[in-house]
Structures are given as structure tokens and as C-alpha cells.
Scaffold this motif. Structure first.
Motif, mmCIF file in Angstrom:
data_model
loop_
_atom_site.group_PDB
_atom_site.id
_atom_site.type_symbol
_atom_site.label_atom_id
_atom_site.label_comp_id
_atom_site.label_asym_id
_atom_site.label_seq_id
_atom_site.Cartn_x
_atom_site.Cartn_y
_atom_site.Cartn_z
ATOM 1 N N THR A 192 0.855 -1.190 0.000
ATOM 2 C CA THR A 192 0.000 0.000 0.000
ATOM 3 C C THR A 192 0.885 1.233 0.000
ATOM 4 O O THR A 192 2.057 1.169 0.404
ATOM 5 C CB THR A 192 -0.921 0.013 1.245
ATOM 6 O OG1 THR A 192 -1.709 1.218 1.242
ATOM 7 C CG2 THR A 192 -0.119 -0.051 2.530
ATOM 8 N N LEU A 193 0.331 2.362 -0.441
ATOM 9 C CA LEU A 193 1.022 3.645 -0.340
ATOM 10 C C LEU A 193 0.546 4.430 0.876
ATOM 11 O O LEU A 193 1.071 5.500 1.175
ATOM 12 C CB LEU A 193 0.794 4.466 -1.613
ATOM 13 C CG LEU A 193 1.345 3.851 -2.903
ATOM 14 C CD1 LEU A 193 0.957 4.705 -4.107
ATOM 15 C CD2 LEU A 193 2.856 3.683 -2.841
ATOM 16 N N ASP A 194 -0.441 3.898 1.565
ATOM 17 C CA ASP A 194 -1.026 4.531 2.749
ATOM 18 C C ASP A 194 -0.162 4.186 3.967
ATOM 19 O O ASP A 194 -0.145 3.042 4.426
ATOM 20 C CB ASP A 194 -2.453 4.020 2.935
ATOM 21 C CG ASP A 194 -3.189 4.678 4.096
ATOM 22 O OD1 ASP A 194 -2.530 5.073 5.084
ATOM 23 O OD2 ASP A 194 -4.422 4.792 4.025
ATOM 24 N N ALA A 195 0.560 5.178 4.489
ATOM 25 C CA ALA A 195 1.489 4.924 5.588
ATOM 26 C C ALA A 195 0.782 4.392 6.834
ATOM 27 O O ALA A 195 1.305 3.521 7.539
ATOM 28 C CB ALA A 195 2.261 6.197 5.922
ATOM 29 N N PRO A 203 3.848 -3.677 10.871
ATOM 30 C CA PRO A 203 4.282 -2.695 11.871
ATOM 31 C C PRO A 203 5.768 -2.411 11.943
ATOM 32 O O PRO A 203 6.159 -1.322 12.330
ATOM 33 C CB PRO A 203 3.752 -3.273 13.187
ATOM 34 C CG PRO A 203 3.534 -4.725 12.918
ATOM 35 C CD PRO A 203 3.118 -4.802 11.487
ATOM 36 N N ARG A 204 6.625 -3.369 11.584
ATOM 37 C CA ARG A 204 8.065 -3.122 11.692
ATOM 38 C C ARG A 204 8.765 -3.174 10.340
ATOM 39 O O ARG A 204 10.001 -3.200 10.276
ATOM 40 C CB ARG A 204 8.703 -4.110 12.670
ATOM 41 C CG ARG A 204 8.166 -3.928 14.088
ATOM 42 C CD ARG A 204 9.087 -4.448 15.148
ATOM 43 N NE ARG A 204 8.523 -4.185 16.472
ATOM 44 C CZ ARG A 204 9.217 -4.284 17.595
ATOM 45 N NH1 ARG A 204 10.482 -4.598 17.587
ATOM 46 N NH2 ARG A 204 8.627 -4.035 18.756
ATOM 47 N N ALA A 205 8.010 -3.166 9.272
ATOM 48 C CA ALA A 205 8.594 -3.073 7.931
ATOM 49 C C ALA A 205 8.804 -1.602 7.583
ATOM 50 O O ALA A 205 8.117 -0.730 8.120
ATOM 51 C CB ALA A 205 7.662 -3.728 6.911
ATOM 52 N N PRO A 206 9.750 -1.293 6.709
ATOM 53 C CA PRO A 206 9.938 0.095 6.289
ATOM 54 C C PRO A 206 8.659 0.667 5.691
ATOM 55 O O PRO A 206 7.834 -0.062 5.129
ATOM 56 C CB PRO A 206 11.048 0.002 5.243
ATOM 57 C CG PRO A 206 11.804 -1.233 5.606
ATOM 58 C CD PRO A 206 10.759 -2.189 6.107
ATOM 59 N N SER A 207 8.499 1.969 5.792
ATOM 60 C CA SER A 207 7.318 2.632 5.251
ATOM 61 C C SER A 207 7.297 2.490 3.729
ATOM 62 O O SER A 207 8.328 2.236 3.098
ATOM 63 C CB SER A 207 7.341 4.123 5.614
ATOM 64 O OG SER A 207 8.382 4.784 4.906
ATOM 65 N N PRO A 208 6.139 2.646 3.119
ATOM 66 C CA PRO A 208 6.068 2.576 1.646
ATOM 67 C C PRO A 208 7.046 3.540 0.973
ATOM 68 O O PRO A 208 7.717 3.176 0.000
ATOM 69 C CB PRO A 208 4.614 2.947 1.350
ATOM 70 C CG PRO A 208 3.870 2.530 2.587
ATOM 71 C CD PRO A 208 4.804 2.799 3.720
ATOM 72 N N ARG A 209 7.133 4.760 1.490
ATOM 73 C CA ARG A 209 8.043 5.743 0.902
ATOM 74 C C ARG A 209 9.494 5.276 0.995
ATOM 75 O O ARG A 209 10.279 5.449 0.059
ATOM 76 C CB ARG A 209 7.876 7.091 1.605
ATOM 77 C CG ARG A 209 8.790 8.186 1.067
ATOM 78 C CD ARG A 209 8.581 9.494 1.807
ATOM 79 N NE ARG A 209 7.229 10.004 1.629
ATOM 80 C CZ ARG A 209 6.804 11.144 2.160
ATOM 81 N NH1 ARG A 209 7.623 11.877 2.905
ATOM 82 N NH2 ARG A 209 5.572 11.551 1.955
ATOM 83 N N ARG A 210 9.838 4.661 2.134
ATOM 84 C CA ARG A 210 11.217 4.193 2.308
ATOM 85 C C ARG A 210 11.533 3.039 1.372
ATOM 86 O O ARG A 210 12.655 2.923 0.852
ATOM 87 C CB ARG A 210 11.422 3.777 3.771
ATOM 88 C CG ARG A 210 12.861 3.395 4.086
ATOM 89 C CD ARG A 210 13.788 4.580 3.921
ATOM 90 N NE ARG A 210 15.196 4.200 4.109
ATOM 91 C CZ ARG A 210 15.970 3.718 3.137
ATOM 92 N NH1 ARG A 210 15.496 3.555 1.901
ATOM 93 N NH2 ARG A 210 17.234 3.407 3.394
#
Length: 355
Positions: A192-195, A203-210
Motif C-alpha cells: 500500500t502507499l497509505d502509511a 508494523p516493523r517493515a519500512p514505510s512505503p516511501r522508504r
């Protein structure tokens, strides 16, 4: 009807039921209220001395027949992870144990070198990250994945990596030369692109942007990357399909794939528990769509069906994917990695060649 359970901070699963192989299940009231258990659950890591590493499969719907896993369990805590049931074989829960009770295999590189050196070994692309993520947080301390990559590089062995972890950037110095020789591809999973949604599901994966930033850094270094819209959740993330692919293409990905949400064994209960807690208004729609694609069941394990389901809805997603890939010039299939460069490096005790 699921009871109301509060999510532990920075964890995906809401419960920790015993694994399916545990015959004795005893429930004891220890006097603690749910509020008292609100603290974060610590991660513990045990070490396992691996006796073998390469796992072979004969699944006709997988593009590889062998894989390795430097770690068992995954701290990323993705609630939907289809690998969760594998923790039951260790006598641990596919729930919170899967993301908090991890097992590292520090001798993995040593065993990998031994297995690749066997005269009977026949080279083919090796997959890493198809069960648990090799770039989960504990890799920062253990470096097992990097050690395994060094071995694969020594042998000129083709490898396909799947990850959500931004730590993959650390190994660009090893990955880039392998990619230049046609020995490596990386797949980055983007759900998803929704942070906010990502933080709840992963919960502990990098954010979509990252993750997209990692795609950009890899491709800038000459490493080919596939953007993986996986898993796609009907009624929750499926409207984002085209946006996910577009974001991957903009970051530099040259290929794409998608997989529908899979709910094998204990994952179904964990997912529905999570869905009822976080998105109760969408829970019925999500599960209805999934069952529609799996003949009325939560999951259909048949080869050829388990990844995408079947029926009108699944076909519609497939058409959307193809149209988006065509517009964005993303390849659905990529050239096979090279196997002709494979060679066993000289080892201590080898007899010198005369010519």
C-alpha cells in the motif's frame, strides 16, 4: 465473532494461540487485564546450527525450485504473512511468536558453501526471501544474508531476492557486480502507499516511501528491480493497484508482479482477528471477495489458484494489472538469470591443475 483485543505496540498479530502441533492447550487466568499487557513485546533471538540450508520444491506455480532462509520467523510482523504457519513446526505460535521469537542461523554461509561445492550440485537460480525476509531488523547485527551473498558471488551463482527491508541498500557493493553479470534480480514488495495502513498491517517493515527510496537506490546502481504488488487485499488495497505500479515505475523498477492475499492455515484466523479490530466496517466485504475467489473457502491451496484465485473478480484484477504494466512499460516476465558462469572457486586441499 472475535473478542475485542488490543494490538500490542509495533506488532502485527493480535494473539498468540499455540501451534497446530501442540496437543496440550491449557488456559490459565493469571490475573492480568488486557490493559496490563499493553507494553511492547520484546524480540528474542535464538541461534540454530544449521545442518543443511538449500530447500528444494517442486511447485509448478513457482518460478524457482530452490531457496534458502537465513532466519526463521520475521520481525516485520506482517499480519498477512503466509509463512506464519511454518513457526508451528518449531513448537511456536504462528501469532506473536512468529514475529517475536526468531531463530538466526549464523553458520548459514558455511553450509551454503559446502552444498554448492558438492560435485552433485546442479546450478539454477536460488531464491532468498520467499518465506521470511532476509533483510529484517536482526540482519543489522547478524549479517548472515551478507555472508551468504559473498558465497554466492564467489561461485557466480544466480540469485533472486525478495524483500521489504531497506537494509538491502547496505549490500549494493555486492549486489551491483552480480547484477552486471546477469546473476541477480531484486523484488521489492509494496502492499500500500497509505502509511497508516502499512503501519497497522506491517508494523516493523519500512514505510512505503522508504521502500520506494530503496528501489531508486538499487536501480541507480544498475540492479534490476521488480515491484511486487503483494499481497493485494480485496476491498482494502486493491484500488491502489495502478498507483502502486506507477510508484514503482517512477522509482526505477523495470518489471512488476502481483499476488492476491493468501490465508493458509492459522493465517486466516489471525487475519480475520486483525481485520475485525482495525477495519470492522470492511471485514465482511474483504472476506466475501476472498471466498468468492476460492470456491467459498478462505483459501484454496491448489497450484495455479493459490496465488491469484479465480472468477470474475480475480480476472478483473488481472486485466487491470496487464493494462497498467503496458502503459508503464513494466515487464511481466524477465530474462532468465545466467547459469553458465557458475564455477566452484579453489578451496583448501584442491589438487593444482597441470595445465
Amino acid at each position: 465473532m472475535f473478542q475485542e483485543i488490543r494490538q500490542r505496540r509495533a506488532r502485527g498479530a493480535l494473539s498468540n494461540a499455540p501451534g497446530r502441533f501442540e496437543s496440550d492447550r491449557v488456559c490459565v487466568d493469571d490475573g492480568w487485564t488486557p490493559e496490563a499487557l499493553e507494553h511492547a513485546v520484546e524480540t528474542t533471538i535464538r541461534e540454530e546450527h544449521a545442518r543443511s540450508l538449500i530447500t528444494y520444491n517442486r511447485s509448478p506455480d513457482l518460478p524457482f525450485d530452490r531457496s534458502i532462509n537465513p532466519y526463521r520467523g520475521c520481525e516485520h510482523g506482517c499480519v498477512y504473512c503466509f509463512a506464519r504457519p511454518s513457526h508451528a513446526y518449531l513448537g511456536l505460535s504462528p501469532g506473536l511468536d512468529f514475529e517475536t521469537q526468531l531463530i538466526a542461523r549464523p553458520n548459514a554461509a558455511e553450509i551454503l558453501r559446502k552444498e554448492l561445492s558438492a560435485r552433485s550440485y546442479k546450478v539454477a537460480t536460488l531464491a532468498i526471501g520467499t518465506n521470511t525476509d532476509p533483510y529484517q531488523p536482526c540482519e543489522r547485527d547478524y549479517g548472515i544474508m551478507r555472508d551468504c551473498l559473498a558465497v554466492l558471488k564467489d561461485f557466480n551463482h544466480p540469485v533472486a531476492i525478495v524483500t521489504k527491508g531497506a537494509l538491502v541498500e547496505r549490500d549494493i557493493d555486492v549486489l551491483a557486480p552480480m547484477a552486471e553479470q546477469g546473476l541477480l534480480r531484486v523484488g521489492v514488495s509494496l502492499t500500500t502507499l497509505d502509511a497508516e495502513l502499512s503501519r497497522r498491517m506491517e508494523p516493523r517493515a519500512p514505510s512505503p516511501r522508504r521502500r520506494l527510496a530503496a528501489v531508486h537506490r538499487l536501480t541507480q546502481a544498475g540492479i534490476p528491480v521488480r515491484i511486487m504488488a503483494a499481497p493485494l487485499v480485496p476491498g482494502l488495497t486493491d484500488p491502489e493497484l495502478e498507483a502502486l505500479l506507477a510508484a514503482g515505475a517512477e522509482a526505477g523498477a523495470d518489471a512488476a508482479s502481483w499476488i492476491m492475499l493468501r490465508l493458509p492455515r492459522e493465517v486466516s484466523g489471525l487475519w480475520q482477528e486483525w481485520l475485525a479490530a482495525h477495519y470492522p466496517g470492511r471485514a465482511a466485504k474483504v472476506m466475501a471477495r476472498l471466498r468468492e475467489m476460492h470456491g467459498g473457502r478462505d483459501y484454496d491451496p491448489r497450484w495455479g489458484q493459490r496465488m491469484r484465485g479465480e472468477g470474475e473478480y480475480a480476472d478483473m484484477i488481472g486485466r487491470r494489472f496487464k493494462l497498467a504494466c503496458k502503459r508503464l512499460e513494466l515487464n511481466e516476465k524477465t530474462a532468465a538469470l545466467r547459469t553458465d558462469l557458475f564455477a566452484r572457486p579453489p578451496q583448501a586441499g584442491d589438487q593444482l591443475a597441470l595445465f
